[in-house]
Scaffold this active site. Structure first.
Site, PDB file in Angstrom:
ATOM      1  N   ASP A  20      28.323  13.036  20.930  1.00 58.32           N
ATOM      2  CA  ASP A  20      27.073  13.511  20.314  1.00 58.32           C
ATOM      3  C   ASP A  20      26.422  14.581  21.194  1.00 58.32           C
ATOM      4  OD1 ASP A  20      26.618  11.523  22.207  1.00 58.32           O
ATOM      5  OD2 ASP A  20      25.048  10.493  21.067  1.00 58.32           O
ATOM      6  N   TYR A  41      42.816   9.348  12.336  1.00 55.57           N
ATOM      7  CA  TYR A  41      43.545   9.898  11.191  1.00 55.57           C
ATOM      8  C   TYR A  41      44.793   9.089  10.844  1.00 55.57           C
ATOM      9  CZ  TYR A  41      41.129  14.398  10.656  1.00 55.57           C
ATOM     10  OH  TYR A  41      40.228  15.396  10.393  1.00 55.57           O
ATOM     11  N   ASP A  54      38.385  17.613  15.326  1.00 54.22           N
ATOM     12  CA  ASP A  54      38.251  18.240  14.006  1.00 54.22           C
ATOM     13  C   ASP A  54      36.816  18.713  13.806  1.00 54.22           C
ATOM     14  OD1 ASP A  54      38.949  18.954  11.323  1.00 54.22           O
ATOM     15  OD2 ASP A  54      37.901  17.144  10.656  1.00 54.22           O
ATOM     16  N   LYS A 104      33.371   8.712  23.282  1.00 57.34           N
ATOM     17  CA  LYS A 104      32.201   7.899  22.931  1.00 57.34           C
ATOM     18  C   LYS A 104      32.351   6.584  23.687  1.00 57.34           C
ATOM     19  CE  LYS A 104      28.409   7.254  20.564  1.00 57.34           C
ATOM     20  NZ  LYS A 104      27.170   8.054  20.767  1.00 57.34           N
ATOM     21  N   ASP A 153      35.180  22.886  14.090  1.00 57.52           N
ATOM     22  CA  ASP A 153      34.442  23.613  13.043  1.00 57.52           C
ATOM     23  C   ASP A 153      33.088  24.066  13.581  1.00 57.52           C
ATOM     24  OD1 ASP A 153      36.464  23.058  11.129  1.00 57.52           O
ATOM     25  OD2 ASP A 153      34.965  22.832   9.550  1.00 57.52           O
TER      26      ASP A 153
HETATM   27  C1  IPM Z   1      41.916  20.930  10.076  1.00 52.81           C
HETATM   28  C2  IPM Z   1      41.643  20.448   8.686  1.00 52.81           C
HETATM   29  C3  IPM Z   1      42.518  19.231   8.409  1.00 52.81           C
HETATM   30  C4  IPM Z   1      42.167  18.188   9.443  1.00 52.81           C
HETATM   31  C5  IPM Z   1      42.374  18.648   6.984  1.00 52.81           C
HETATM   32  C6  IPM Z   1      42.665  19.671   5.924  1.00 52.81           C
HETATM   33  C7  IPM Z   1      43.223  17.424   6.796  1.00 52.81           C
HETATM   34  O1  IPM Z   1      40.298  20.168   8.501  1.00 52.81           O
HETATM   35  O2  IPM Z   1      43.063  21.315  10.369  1.00 52.81           O
HETATM   36  O3  IPM Z   1      40.995  20.931  10.891  1.00 52.81           O
HETATM   37  O4  IPM Z   1      41.193  17.447   9.293  1.00 52.81           O
HETATM   38  O5  IPM Z   1      42.887  18.116  10.445  1.00 52.81           O
HETATM   39 MN    MN Z   2      39.068  20.648  10.230  1.00 53.48          MN
END
Ligand code: IPM
Ligand code: MN
Length: 357
Positions: free
Chosen positions: A221, A141, A245, A189, A249
């Protein structure tokens, strides 16, 4: 003693859920006789609108002077085609960097009542309880260069870390594991990436300092696959910014919905920032139907980590569980026979449960 909390509502549903957290904190304040002092500042798309930049200096200053920061979400399709430094997301990355919030803790714990809301089989999720420790201020990032080249015909992003940056997040993860079930999974990785090889070496070096914690290395993976086939094997996961990240999710489905996943972003010795793991959800923004629970549970994490108020944090978590057990749910949580409620109603139910608890 009053506790100064800066609210950064941001964009989309961030605006709706942050006031849910504030209502809940006000209920806590009344019940436990603690004072919170709130102020609000712009970040993300709304800051671009009002100040021409995604992270105004006054927002940074206010956060630095606060005892804790609560953030809603950033992101607005209106700014989608703007250069990266004029995108809402840059505000979020900027505040993480400005406050040196290197450790992002994302606890993933299924509420029994929500097992059915997950796309995974109940017997797979049952008993899963894990913590993702995501490095938040380095890696892919933030690495430089990150740019288009050759008249747009080539592009580069950079995954860079210093040894120190890896060491501090690995320490944080080991320490988190010591407070939990004492198992650490380091995700990398290392069969391909140089950065991952160093990451793995550092985990190996550090493990002698934490002899009570068992450690394993899993490639990213395979980790993605194991998270949904056998999530109960995990306790604490530590990983690079972008891997974290993506995996967080994915892991959120274990809780039934991304709308349930809180997070704490912590510095070495500074103010902490608490935000739901979900984004601004432009598709449902303004409709009043967003699930406020990830934000409310983030406020509970704030009470625990920034203010050392464990009883108050527990009161919020218990209230959430109680309301879910009564079969109330927001639109993101599928339920056959429960009662569908909107953001304000869900918040009120949680506030009432706190008052009665
Ligand atoms: C998170 C979000 C952020 C990230 C985005 C909005 C930049 O997806 O906090 O997980 O990728 O960190
Ligand atoms: Mn995110």
């Amino acid at each position: 003693m009053s506790n100064k909390i800066v609210l950064l509502p941001g964009d989309g549903i961030g605006n709706e859920v942050i006031y849910a957290a504030k209502d809940v904190l006000e209920a806590i304040s009344e019940k436990y006789n603690t004072e919170f002092e709130f102020s609000s500042y712009d970040i993300g798309g709304i800051a671009l609108e009002n100040h021409g930049v995604p992270l105004p200096d006054e927002t940074i200053q206010a956060c630095k002077n606060a005892d804790a920061v609560l953030l809603g979400a950033v992101g607005d399709p209106k700014w989608e085609n703007h250069p990266s430094d004029l995108r809402p997301e840059r505000g979020l990355l900027g505040i993480r960097k400005a406050l040196d919030l290197y450790a992002n803790l994302r606890p993933v714990k299924g509420f029994p009542k929500l097992l059915h809301a997950s796309p995974l089989k109940e017997e797979v999720i049952l008993g899963s309880d894990l913590l993702i420790v995501r490095e938040l201020t380095g890696g892919l990032y933030f690495g430089q260069p990150s740019e288009r080249r050759d008249n747009g015909n080539a592009v580069v992003d950079t995954l860079s870390y210093t040894k120190k940056e890896i060491e501090r997040i690995v320490d944080k993860a080991f320490q988190s594991a010591q407070l939990r079930n004492k198992h650490l999974t380091s995700v990398d990785k290392a069969n391909v990436l140089e950065s991952s090889k160093l990451w793995r070496e550092i985990v190996e070096e550090k493990k002698s300092e934490y002899p009570d914690v068992t450690v394993e290395h899993v490639l990213v993976d395979a980790a993605a696959m194991k998270l949904i086939t056998n999530p109960t094997q995990f306790d604490v996961i530590v990983t690079e910014n972008m891997f974290g990240d993506i995996l967080s999710d994915e892991a959120s489905v274990l809780t039934g919905s991304l709308g349930m996943l809180p997070s704490a972003s912590l510095a070495e010795n500074g103010v902490g920032l608490y935000e739901p793991a979900h984004g601004s959800a432009p598709d449902i923004a303004g409709k009043g139907i967003a699930n406020p629970i990830a934000m409310i549970l983030s406020a509970a994490m704030m009470l625990r980590f920034s203010f050392d108020k464990n009883e108050e944090a527990q009161a919020i978590e218990d209230a959430v569980e109680q309301v879910l057990n009564q079969d109330y749910h927001t639109a993101d949580l599928k339920s056959e026979n429960g009662t569908l409620v909107n953001t304000v109603e869900m918040t009120q139910l949680i506030v009432d449960a706190i008052k009665q608890g």
